[in-house]
Design a protein around this motif. Structure first.
Motif, PDB file in Angstrom:
ATOM      1  N   SER A   1       0.851  -1.193   0.000  1.00 37.42           N
ATOM      2  CA  SER A   1       0.000   0.000   0.000  1.00 37.42           C
ATOM      3  C   SER A   1       0.881   1.236   0.000  1.00 37.42           C
ATOM      4  O   SER A   1       2.099   1.161   0.208  1.00 37.42           O
ATOM      5  N   GLU A   2       0.296   2.385  -0.246  1.00 37.03           N
ATOM      6  CA  GLU A   2       1.070   3.622  -0.248  1.00 37.03           C
ATOM      7  C   GLU A   2       1.475   3.977   1.175  1.00 37.03           C
ATOM      8  O   GLU A   2       0.654   4.008   2.090  1.00 37.03           O
ATOM      9  N   GLN A   3       2.761   4.243   1.364  1.00 33.33           N
ATOM     10  CA  GLN A   3       3.313   4.543   2.690  1.00 33.33           C
ATOM     11  C   GLN A   3       4.385   5.623   2.561  1.00 33.33           C
ATOM     12  O   GLN A   3       5.055   5.721   1.530  1.00 33.33           O
ATOM     13  N   GLN A   4       4.553   6.392   3.622  1.00 32.00           N
ATOM     14  CA  GLN A   4       5.710   7.274   3.681  1.00 32.00           C
ATOM     15  C   GLN A   4       6.778   6.586   4.526  1.00 32.00           C
ATOM     16  O   GLN A   4       6.515   6.162   5.652  1.00 32.00           O
ATOM     17  N   LEU A   5       7.966   6.448   3.955  1.00 34.62           N
ATOM     18  CA  LEU A   5       9.070   5.792   4.656  1.00 34.62           C
ATOM     19  C   LEU A   5      10.108   6.823   5.067  1.00 34.62           C
ATOM     20  O   LEU A   5      10.503   7.679   4.265  1.00 34.62           O
ATOM     21  N   ARG A   6      10.527   6.726   6.313  1.00 36.06           N
ATOM     22  CA  ARG A   6      11.618   7.556   6.826  1.00 36.06           C
ATOM     23  C   ARG A   6      12.694   6.604   7.349  1.00 36.06           C
ATOM     24  O   ARG A   6      12.579   6.094   8.462  1.00 36.06           O
ATOM     25  N   ILE A   7      13.687   6.350   6.552  1.00 32.86           N
ATOM     26  CA  ILE A   7      14.684   5.338   6.925  1.00 32.86           C
ATOM     27  C   ILE A   7      16.101   5.901   6.973  1.00 32.86           C
ATOM     28  O   ILE A   7      17.054   5.162   7.195  1.00 32.86           O
ATOM     29  N   GLY A   8      16.241   7.213   6.783  1.00 36.31           N
ATOM     30  CA  GLY A   8      17.566   7.806   6.744  1.00 36.31           C
ATOM     31  C   GLY A   8      18.378   7.551   7.988  1.00 36.31           C
ATOM     32  O   GLY A   8      19.593   7.353   7.930  1.00 36.31           O
ATOM     33  N   GLN A   9      17.721   7.522   9.156  1.00 34.51           N
ATOM     34  CA  GLN A   9      18.455   7.339  10.406  1.00 34.51           C
ATOM     35  C   GLN A   9      19.038   5.936  10.518  1.00 34.51           C
ATOM     36  O   GLN A   9      19.902   5.683  11.363  1.00 34.51           O
ATOM     37  N   GLU A  10      18.567   5.012   9.688  1.00 33.88           N
ATOM     38  CA  GLU A  10      19.061   3.633   9.719  1.00 33.88           C
ATOM     39  C   GLU A  10      20.236   3.413   8.772  1.00 33.88           C
ATOM     40  O   GLU A  10      20.856   2.355   8.791  1.00 33.88           O
ATOM     41  N   LEU A  11      20.531   4.413   7.924  1.00 34.77           N
ATOM     42  CA  LEU A  11      21.550   4.248   6.896  1.00 34.77           C
ATOM     43  C   LEU A  11      22.796   5.051   7.250  1.00 34.77           C
ATOM     44  O   LEU A  11      22.805   5.835   8.203  1.00 34.77           O
ATOM     45  N   PHE A  12      23.837   4.855   6.464  1.00 34.14           N
ATOM     46  CA  PHE A  12      25.108   5.554   6.723  1.00 34.14           C
ATOM     47  C   PHE A  12      25.897   5.618   5.427  1.00 34.14           C
ATOM     48  O   PHE A  12      25.654   4.856   4.487  1.00 34.14           O
ATOM     49  N   GLY A  13      26.839   6.540   5.389  1.00 34.37           N
ATOM     50  CA  GLY A  13      27.653   6.689   4.185  1.00 34.37           C
ATOM     51  C   GLY A  13      26.824   7.196   3.019  1.00 34.37           C
ATOM     52  O   GLY A  13      26.021   8.122   3.151  1.00 34.37           O
ATOM     53  N   GLU A  14      27.002   6.583   1.866  1.00 34.63           N
ATOM     54  CA  GLU A  14      26.249   6.927   0.671  1.00 34.63           C
ATOM     55  C   GLU A  14      25.137   5.899   0.461  1.00 34.63           C
ATOM     56  O   GLU A  14      25.253   4.760   0.893  1.00 34.63           O
ATOM     57  N   SER A  15      24.063   6.308  -0.224  1.00 31.44           N
ATOM     58  CA  SER A  15      23.005   5.346  -0.501  1.00 31.44           C
ATOM     59  C   SER A  15      22.415   5.583  -1.880  1.00 31.44           C
ATOM     60  O   SER A  15      22.304   6.715  -2.357  1.00 31.44           O
ATOM     61  N   GLY A  16      22.039   4.463  -2.520  1.00 30.78           N
ATOM     62  CA  GLY A  16      21.344   4.501  -3.791  1.00 30.78           C
ATOM     63  C   GLY A  16      20.049   3.726  -3.659  1.00 30.78           C
ATOM     64  O   GLY A  16      19.939   2.795  -2.856  1.00 30.78           O
ATOM     65  N   LEU A  17      19.049   4.096  -4.431  1.00 33.20           N
ATOM     66  CA  LEU A  17      17.737   3.440  -4.387  1.00 33.20           C
ATOM     67  C   LEU A  17      17.398   3.004  -5.799  1.00 33.20           C
ATOM     68  O   LEU A  17      17.335   3.829  -6.721  1.00 33.20           O
ATOM     69  N   TYR A  18      17.175   1.711  -5.974  1.00 32.22           N
ATOM     70  CA  TYR A  18      16.811   1.161  -7.282  1.00 32.22           C
ATOM     71  C   TYR A  18      15.359   0.690  -7.249  1.00 32.22           C
ATOM     72  O   TYR A  18      14.958  -0.037  -6.331  1.00 32.22           O
ATOM     73  N   ILE A  19      14.574   1.101  -8.235  1.00 25.69           N
ATOM     74  CA  ILE A  19      13.160   0.736  -8.305  1.00 25.69           C
ATOM     75  C   ILE A  19      13.021  -0.461  -9.240  1.00 25.69           C
ATOM     76  O   ILE A  19      13.264  -0.346 -10.450  1.00 25.69           O
ATOM     77  N   LEU A  20      12.622  -1.585  -8.691  1.00 22.77           N
ATOM     78  CA  LEU A  20      12.414  -2.774  -9.515  1.00 22.77           C
ATOM     79  C   LEU A  20      11.021  -2.754 -10.148  1.00 22.77           C
ATOM     80  O   LEU A  20      10.859  -3.006 -11.339  1.00 22.77           O
ATOM     81  N   GLN A  21      10.004  -2.471  -9.336  1.00 22.32           N
ATOM     82  CA  GLN A  21       8.635  -2.390  -9.850  1.00 22.32           C
ATOM     83  C   GLN A  21       7.869  -1.362  -9.038  1.00 22.32           C
ATOM     84  O   GLN A  21       8.202  -1.094  -7.888  1.00 22.32           O
ATOM     85  N   GLY A  22       6.839  -0.774  -9.668  1.00 16.98           N
ATOM     86  CA  GLY A  22       6.060   0.236  -8.985  1.00 16.98           C
ATOM     87  C   GLY A  22       6.666   1.616  -9.128  1.00 16.98           C
ATOM     88  O   GLY A  22       7.300   1.932 -10.137  1.00 16.98           O
ATOM     89  N   SER A  23       6.511   2.447  -8.099  1.00 17.30           N
ATOM     90  CA  SER A  23       7.026   3.812  -8.166  1.00 17.30           C
ATOM     91  C   SER A  23       7.153   4.396  -6.771  1.00 17.30           C
ATOM     92  O   SER A  23       6.537   3.918  -5.818  1.00 17.30           O
ATOM     93  N   ILE A  24       7.963   5.434  -6.662  1.00 18.06           N
ATOM     94  CA  ILE A  24       8.074   6.200  -5.424  1.00 18.06           C
ATOM     95  C   ILE A  24       7.943   7.677  -5.750  1.00 18.06           C
ATOM     96  O   ILE A  24       8.074   8.095  -6.909  1.00 18.06           O
ATOM     97  N   GLU A  25       7.682   8.479  -4.719  1.00 15.38           N
ATOM     98  CA  GLU A  25       7.542   9.910  -4.898  1.00 15.38           C
ATOM     99  C   GLU A  25       8.423  10.621  -3.885  1.00 15.38           C
ATOM    100  O   GLU A  25       8.467  10.248  -2.707  1.00 15.38           O
ATOM    101  N   SER A  26       9.138  11.634  -4.343  1.00 14.80           N
ATOM    102  CA  SER A  26      10.002  12.417  -3.461  1.00 14.80           C
ATOM    103  C   SER A  26      10.048  13.858  -3.949  1.00 14.80           C
ATOM    104  O   SER A  26      10.265  14.106  -5.150  1.00 14.80           O
TER     105      SER A  26
END
Length: 290
Positions: A178-203
């Protein structure tokens, strides 16, 4: 930064190349990503990538669909199936082949997945080669409401994947029904990339769809809306202080080590894959199996 998938020919199979990119060579220690398929293969079409060498990296093969047989110069022979992780560490040098399993070679089949290279820390580039296979059931999996997570490699969200990585990194699969807002920055570190396999995201008012990698300017601000029936992969980690050079299948912080590996392959002084006699030539020689 938005990186579009570009077609690349790896022999008898076309893939979508995501990294390296002229404006962004690496994301953390991740230096190379190919999106394989999705492809439907007939009973006369098979994947056959003959023995070829690697140095200075670990390869991560992750399939969504289909099957592939991995053989290497360590004597490993294992079938890769969806959800499992093949983690081959080249170190000072390893040779492997990738082929359609024998039992599928005369039937219709499919193949879809990711092939990834992770650069090694400079002090480990000459380590002994090794191989690890982790079954899908052993990959950390959890649910948060209608969002599921798999930690394929590295550390995140207080969890650790059993894949034996050599630097601080993460490789996550996230799926939402379902449509959700994700806040995961605090769990990551260094550099990050996001790859979309299927569907879509909005930013920030922009919608992004499959076959794109989004590279975050600031990992700590990694917040976005994930739409229904969307699967994404988030990867990255601490970048190395030294530049990494790539020639063909060789990765190293030293151009001299790459030149030495090139000469070693020309002279066929890498350990062979047991039972296989053909091999892939260097690009300078035409890059064709003999």
């Amino acid at each position: 930064m938005i990186i579009e998938e570009r077609p690349a020919d790896i022999g008898n199979f076309m893939v979508g190349r995501l990294l390296p990119f002229r404006g962004k060579r690496t994301v953390g220690p991740y230096i190379f990503i190919d999106h394989m398929g999705p492809a439907k293969l007939s009973d006369t079409q098979n994947i056959d990538v003959p023995p070829h060498p690697h140095i200075g990296l670990s390869t991560l093969t992750y399939l969504f669909e289909g099957s592939m047989m991995h053989r290497d110069s360590l004597g490993t022979e294992v079938e890769i199936q969806p959800g499992a992780v093949n983690w081959m560490t080249a170190g000072r040098g390893v040779v492997h082949s990738e082929r359609t399993p024998e039992y599928l070679r005369h039937s219709d089949k499919s193949l879809h997945g990711l092939q990834i290279w992770v650069a090694m820390p400079r002090e480990l580039e000459d380590a002994e080669p090794s191989f690890q296979h982790v079954e899908a059931k052993d990959i950390p999996y959890w649910e948060e409401g209608e969002v599921t997570f798999r930690l394929i490699a590295g550390t995140a969200f207080g969890r650790r994947s059993p894949v034996s990585v050599y630097s601080r990194q993460f490789f996550l699969e996230i799926h939402s029904t379902s449509e959700q807002q994700l806040r995961i920055g605090q769990e990551l570190f260094g550099e990050s990339g996001l790859y979309i396999l299927q569907g879509s995201i909005e930013s920030d008012g922009h919608t992004y769809t499959p076959k794109q990698i989004l590279v975050a300017k600031d990992t700590s601000l990694c917040t976005f809306t994930i739409h229904a029936d969307t699967t994404i992969y988030i990867f990255g980690g601490e970048p190395f202080p030294e530049e990494r050079h790539i020639y063909w299948n060789f990765v190293s912080s030293s151009r001299e080590k790459i030149a030495a590996a090139k000469q070693r392959w020309l002279e066929q002084r890498f350990d062979p894959v047991p039972g296989e006699t053909e091999f892939v030539l260097l690009p300078d020689q035409g890059n064709r199996p003999v």
